[in-house]
Design an enzyme around this catalytic site. Structure first.
Site, PDB file in Angstrom:
ATOM      1  N   TYR A 166      -0.573   2.914  -0.301  1.00  0.00           N
ATOM      2  CA  TYR A 166       0.337   1.780  -0.119  1.00  0.00           C
ATOM      3  C   TYR A 166       1.608   1.994  -0.914  1.00  0.00           C
ATOM      4  CZ  TYR A 166      -0.864   0.248  -4.832  1.00  0.00           C
ATOM      5  OH  TYR A 166      -1.033   0.191  -6.183  1.00  0.00           O
ATOM      6  N   PHE A 176       7.541  -2.003  -6.707  1.00  0.00           N
ATOM      7  CA  PHE A 176       6.901  -2.273  -7.994  1.00  0.00           C
ATOM      8  C   PHE A 176       5.677  -1.395  -8.225  1.00  0.00           C
ATOM      9  CE2 PHE A 176       5.035  -5.310  -4.991  1.00  0.00           C
ATOM     10  CZ  PHE A 176       3.670  -5.107  -5.185  1.00  0.00           C
ATOM     11  N   ASP A 177       5.154  -0.770  -7.147  1.00  0.00           N
ATOM     12  CA  ASP A 177       3.997   0.106  -7.322  1.00  0.00           C
ATOM     13  C   ASP A 177       3.802   0.924  -6.053  1.00  0.00           C
ATOM     14  OD1 ASP A 177       1.838   1.301  -8.511  1.00  0.00           O
ATOM     15  OD2 ASP A 177       0.451  -0.356  -8.179  1.00  0.00           O
ATOM     16  N   ILE A 196      -6.238  -8.996  -4.938  1.00  0.00           N
ATOM     17  CA  ILE A 196      -5.643 -10.310  -4.711  1.00  0.00           C
ATOM     18  C   ILE A 196      -6.007 -10.798  -3.310  1.00  0.00           C
ATOM     19  CG2 ILE A 196      -3.746  -9.977  -6.349  1.00  0.00           C
ATOM     20  CD1 ILE A 196      -1.953  -9.229  -4.008  1.00  0.00           C
ATOM     21  N   TYR A 222       0.084 -12.950  -7.118  1.00  0.00           N
ATOM     22  CA  TYR A 222      -0.098 -13.129  -8.564  1.00  0.00           C
ATOM     23  C   TYR A 222       0.417 -14.478  -9.071  1.00  0.00           C
ATOM     24  CZ  TYR A 222      -1.246  -8.185  -8.536  1.00  0.00           C
ATOM     25  OH  TYR A 222      -1.831  -6.979  -8.288  1.00  0.00           O
ATOM     26  N   PHE A 239       3.326  -5.080   1.213  1.00  0.00           N
ATOM     27  CA  PHE A 239       2.598  -3.822   1.095  1.00  0.00           C
ATOM     28  C   PHE A 239       2.688  -3.076   2.427  1.00  0.00           C
ATOM     29  CE2 PHE A 239       0.615  -6.433  -2.149  1.00  0.00           C
ATOM     30  CZ  PHE A 239       0.473  -5.544  -3.214  1.00  0.00           C
TER      31      PHE A 239
END
Length: 567
Positions: A166, A176-177, A196, A222, A239
């Site tokens: 992802y 962010f990731d 999540i 979150y 994502f």
């Protein structure tokens, strides 16, 4: 100047003065000085938004507030009076990443009172806004499919274990990731709260190889806490997902039969030794290993734990020549640990296998007679000299050797260890003109090491035809009487009666015995050389002739021997 000219001049002065000294603003003024090319969603009443702003006074440009200075975006709901009226109006219709300059007159800001000693009465305010996020309490997880394989035999469901890559971004596009940064998939169970809620929902129904974008509102991500330093509070997450693997802990080995040869009389059982080729891939088609690359089969015993549990199970019940696709879940393969850099943890393995041959260590040589002459008076046995044609191939019909490659058929003496044991058995008991097939397992052939073009552990198929048969003599004999030998022997050998037998006379005597069927020379060797060897062994004093005393001495010695070499 005429009255009409004065009227035009007065009208012109009025417009000019109005342009230089406008009256007070009655509504907000919005300057959309940057609008993104794509705007999938605009701010509506009751939407929540997250944005950065700089607030200045219109009169002198002095800054009175800034979310940038606080290092934290401002979060609010639009249209329900939680913002000053001018901002409620000015933020409507805004897109993520859009920049606006919103000028708010006093009556739509803090009016004639001002606020907190920061905003004076009747202040016109200017907000420079960058919108970062939009969501609504009614939002659900959004899924946009980018690519879905044409065939999808299985879709991710609750309680499945999935492996996926992802890229995670905010609505602004800020990453962010990413699992690609770590060069490893993200692995998790679905529907068990291990991720999540939005990811749990967004991955349901995904196929291996599918790409999709999953958009998750903050309250399914979150929420107010955010995550670390990269995911701010109340952030919508996007994502882009590539599904790599799906399995369930309850999964078993699955097999798909691709090809079964006709006439499959035997299938693999526990304890059999099998040779097979394979291509090993992950569920997304990425190859991790192949026996074809090494140009060598993989050889193993079946059902004895010499290979991974799933393969041990998949190799049972196969025919020689059969092709299957085998899917093995990780708990029956290499588990959560994987194998170094070759196989990641929790990977489902897919093997396309082709069984070349198999046997059991207890197997005998299997003989199938394909043609038998009507008359069969003599059959081949130990010590016989034979001439035969053959083809030697593997069970997949790969031809290894053939007597057709030579000018004449092959020859051997049975029982003389001149050929492999399995071929010897296949050639025994044959009539001239007979044809047969001999299936020779490796323990009757070239064993697990192989030889020449014969691979280790290979079952060999011989197609045989007996061309010529010369009956033999026992080991250690050069000549064999087929009935009673002459008694006394020496007078029979002494053809001219001169009481001595030179080589020529001895040779003639032996040839007469063979010609008249009373005796047999060792077949497959030079007759003259054999007779000369026999003569030399009888001529004890090496004077070129045999006399009766020499023959008696030889006979007396032979009576004390287990084997006899001569007459």
């Amino acid at each position: 100047m005429d009255p009409l000219s004065w009227f035009v001049l007065l009208l012109s002065l009025h417009v000019f003065s109005g342009s230089c000294s406008p009256g007070p603003l009655t509504d907000v003024v919005v300057d959309r000085y940057y609008v993104p090319r794509l705007c999938p969603r605009e701010v509506q009443t009751e939407d929540f938004i997250r944005y950065h702003f700089n607030g200045t006074f219109h009169a002198d440009g002095k800054k009175f507030d800034s979310s940038h200075d606080r290092g934290k975006a401002f979060i609010s709901q639009v249209g329900l009076g939680r913002l000053i009226a001018g901002m409620d109006r000015g933020l409507h219709g805004m897109c993520v990443n859009e920049r606006r300059r919103i000028t708010v007159p006093p009556h739509l800001a803090y009016g004639s009172v001002g606020t907190g000693g920061v905003i004076p009465p009747d202040a016109m305010l200017v907000y420079d806004v960058l919108l970062l996020d939009i969501w609504n309490a009614e939002d659900k997880v959004q899924i946009r499919t980018l690519h879905r394989p044409t065939t999808c035999s299985r879709a991710a469901a609750a309680s499945d274990f999935v492996r996926y890559h992802y890229n995670g971004t905010l609505l602004t596009g800020l990453t962010f990731d990413s699992s690609h940064w770590r060069n490893s998939t993200y692995d998790t169970y679905l529907g068990q709260g291990d991720v999540i809620k939005g990811v749990d929902q967004g991955l349901l129904g995904t196929c291996v190889g599918e790409r999709r974008v999953v958009i998750i509102p903050p309250f399914l991500a979150y929420g107010e806490s955010g995550h670390g330093t990269l995911v701010p509070p109340q952030a919508t997450l996007m994502f882009e997902v590539l599904m790599v693997d799906i399995f369930n802990p309850k999964d078993n080995v699955t097999t798909e039969v691709r090809e079964v040869p006709p006439g499959c009389a035997r299938r693999t059982q526990t304890g059999d030794y099998v040779r097979y080729h394979y291509n090993g891939t992950f569920q997304d088609g990425t190859a991790f290993d192949s026996s074809y690359r090494r140009n060598r089969t993989y050889n193993t015993y079946v059902g004895l734990g010499h290979v991974i549990q799933g393969m041990d199970k998949a190799l049972l019940g196969l025919c020689a020549g059969e092709k299957r696709r085998v899917t093995i879940p990780p708990h029956m393969a290499y588990g959560e640990q994987g194998v170094g850099d070759l196989i990641p943890g929790s990977a489902v393995l897919v093997f396309d296998i082709h069984v070349i041959d198999f046997h059991n260590p207890k197997d005998p040589v299997q003989i199938i007679v394909t043609h038998k002459p009507q008359q069969c008076n003599e059959t081949s046995q130990a010590h016989d000299w034979i001439q035969y044609r053959y083809n030697c191939s593997l069970m997949d019909e790969t031809l290894l050797y053939s007597s057709d490659q030579y000018d004449s058929p092959s020859v051997t003496t049975l029982g003389a260890n001149q050929v492999i044991t399995g071929l010897e058995k296949g050639l025994s008991g044959m009539c001239v003109g007979e044809r047969r097939e001999a299936l020779v397992p490796p323990h009757w052939g070239h064993g697990e090491d192989g030889a020449g073009a014969v691979p280790g552990g290979a079952v060999l198929l011989f197609q045989l035809e007996l061309v010529e048969l010369q009956k033999g003599v026992p080991e250690g004999y050069l000549f064999l009487w087929l009935g009673d030998d002459p008694d006394p022997l020496f007078p029979a050998m002494d053809l001219n009666g001169d009481r001595e037998v030179p080589l020529e006379e001895f040779s003639e005597f032996i040839r007469i015995q063979v010609r008249e069927g009373r005796g047999r020379l060792r077949p497959g060797v030079n007759t003259t050389a054999v007779i000369k060897d026999m003569f030399d062994n009888q001529d004890r004093n090496k004077d070129g002739k045999i006399v009766e005393d020499e023959l008696k001495l030889t006979v007396d010695e032979e009576s004390q021997q287990v084997e006899k070499d001569e007459l």
